[in-house]
Design a protein around this motif. Sequence first.
Motif: not given
Lengths: 489, 489
Positions: A12-15, A17-21, A128-129, A131, B46-50, B54, B95, B99-100
């Motif tokens: 899980e992405t931490p609460k 926060f998010r991932d960008y694809f 929480r994060q 740009y 590209p992938l940008e995770t936070s 955890t 992760r 997750q996805y």
Amino acid sequence: MSDGKIRRPRAETPKGFRDYFGPEVTERKAMLDRIAEVYHRYGFDPLETSAVETVEALGKFLPDVDRPNEGVFAWQDEDQDWMALRYDLTAPLARVAAQYRNDLPSPYRRYAMGPVWRNEKPGPGRFRQFYQCDADTVGSASVAADAEICAMLSDVFETLGLGGDYVVKINNRKVLNGVMEVAGLAGDDKAEERGIVLRAIDKIDRLGETGVRALLGAGRKDESGDFTKGAGLTDEQAEVVMGFTSARRDTGAETCARLRELVGSSAVGAEGVAELETMARLLEAQGYGSDRIILDPGVVRGLGYYTGPVFEAELTFEILDEKGRKRQFGSVAGGGRYDGLVKRFTGQDVPATGVSIGVDRLLAALRAKGRVDADTTGPVVVTVMDRDRMADYMAMVGELRQAGIRAEAYLGNPKNFGNQLKYADKRNSPVAVIQGGNEAEAGKVILKDLILGAKIAENATLEEWKDRPAQIEVPRADLVAAVRKMLGQ
Amino acid sequence: MSDGKIRRPRAETPKGFRDYFGPEVTERKAMLDRIAEVYHRYGFDPLETSAVETVEALGKFLPDVDRPNEGVFAWQDEDQDWMALRYDLTAPLARVAAQYRNDLPSPYRRYAMGPVWRNEKPGPGRFRQFYQCDADTVGSASVAADAEICAMLSDVFETLGLGGDYVVKINNRKVLNGVMEVAGLAGDDKAEERGIVLRAIDKIDRLGETGVRALLGAGRKDESGDFTKGAGLTDEQAEVVMGFTSARRDTGAETCARLRELVGSSAVGAEGVAELETMARLLEAQGYGSDRIILDPGVVRGLGYYTGPVFEAELTFEILDEKGRKRQFGSVAGGGRYDGLVKRFTGQDVPATGVSIGVDRLLAALRAKGRVDADTTGPVVVTVMDRDRMADYMAMVGELRQAGIRAEAYLGNPKNFGNQLKYADKRNSPVAVIQGGNEAEAGKVILKDLILGAKIAENATLEEWKDRPAQIEVPRADLVAAVRKMLGQ
């Protein structure tokens, strides 16, 4: 799953926060690259500080936060010193300006782009994060530096294709201070009241005149029943302050004239009006008309640390909000002059001014206007009909890549051909290359036009497609040329 | 400083962190942009995770670290869950892949570029935040995926202008496992020994054959007197292992033949050799000769999680070390197949392979070879002779910027003209524009060629400069054209 006792980690992405694809990353990068070009042309140099700062260096300048550690992610290092993730790009700049003051050019123009972190309650669209993208000039007391930031901001919007859809609004804190003097709110003992007035005016778009008047007076109970303490102004005092927020006139000259009336005999107020006039003159000399940059006393900016000019960029086109109502897109950037931040470290006055662009909001605006400029086409997919001929397929891919064409071989289990086409579809692939045993023997390859195929599938009767085959067979030797043609290159 | 009781915050980068200024940022970005182009052409998204994960999701895969929190920056969130800054880009990918897993294309090719954080003792050139640049393919069991990563790595170096100065070395863990089987080190009860052998071989460049043999046997005392426990192998066992590290022959085919001898009847060993052969064949079909990619059993990679092919890219040109001795630049990238990382989350086997480029080292190599490709010229500086005519100077700057020329007005205190030229010098400015009262009246501006000026100052007798004036006067209307000419545009 065979052993019930094994506790697997959660993926899980931490609460908060998010991932960008893929396209999200590509589109943001394209936007930031274009902004950086403008900043560069204006003589600004990039600066990249680390994500981690000492809590001591960060200070407590986070808006609406009084305790040092509140609102930031912090931990103690091996020497028990508190470290934290930066919450904006201004605090690290102030630290750098102090630390390298003997080596940096002065004035120091710098831009910075990168993530910042806030330890706040996450909400819809609130992470929480996120740009930020800042430009600041440290070491110039001249309002020419403020005017330059506003001009640059205007150029950024023009470069991004938002010409006619934005306005940069300028105001000056000294004018507001002058108005407060007139209203009897000068002096150190009135600092709290002035803070309340400042934050009240800043909320005028959201609360309307009635709400702001309540906050200027006894206070305001919001919809949830929560009570916000007011500044305790009399009606006469509130009238003076409200006159300020509505002082905007048709032209900058008229607005300045009205502000002069309002600040009366206040010296600081007069200084603020003079600064506004100088900025207006400098911007006019560079050709920035009132269609792009205007004086607007309604803009105050919530942050306590501004000391002179303040500015805000608004996008003026309408979008539908979550309830389907039309509303203006609103603010996407703001800033101003803050002469005290470096002084925290050195004790010496170091004038500074700058702007911060909300990257996610601006990108959302570009998407809403269809102005996103990034190629998100997938790769040409070379399918695998015969696992033993992988070298042949890789050779095809190699040729395509050599020719500068984005391409790949299907590297999953090739058994089910339907899966390969589904994969190409998921990748937004424009062309699939197919070579079975028969084609290989005949020295041919099949090219499938997946974009055309999708369009035909949508509406099979469309006249325009009838002469274009969605699938062709070409000699193996013509692979690159034929793919290129199908891609319309 | 007036009040001794005020304790000012220290303006210091936190220990082990650093700031990156102008050209450092620009040059790294230029390099990463070119790498991203190659990755993109290969079909990677590209992938940008936070930055935050955890601790549970990160796991304990940091090399040479056994406890979960050691080596990372970690803190507890409001629910008392442990959060940490990512220490690499592979753990977040695992992760994300878990997750996805129902939404991502499979195989999933992704690249990621960004900072990672390690809570380790800082040292010279060793920072707690640094960049990585990874590309991985998740969901492909085919060694074609591994071969593709190696080809892509080769293309990256060619694109960066390092053709002829690098080699990508390939090996396979299964071969090593086969060799260990032959040496009598198979079975779960020998896992610790195998780990020691692995790490010992990985250090052969640094420790030499004698050092490695000591670690394979009883153990080794280093220069500081610290003792490292050995694997306890007999001389015969050690001989088998050492034979593996020196199995490289002139051609890939000969190397494979030698490895077949070494793995004897080990099934996993034979599988490893077959994988190496397949990779060699695929790469040959795409034209990657032994001048770019070779099989080298000396490469093992220290990380425990690799399960099949491993690879490493070395730069082969020589540099001088801190003691002035010549040495090869060495490794700048490495990777391999890791089939277990996603399984941690899902319990299901998900094959994956990838590479990580050490961004700082690669950038240092490009600098050493003069291959850095980034424009670090400063802005044209319009000096301020007359503070009251700031609008005129800003108008000049505006014209230059409109024409796409990087330019700025001097925004410091204009009183001391010498300071303005010193500023232009510090900014690496190519041209200074000067207009005093006389020039303004005559409708002229003076342009100072600062690059030429610097060259003349270096060697005033140089023939080549004698006809080029370092300073010219031109009509104000010709400002842009004359600056452009002086810039050689």
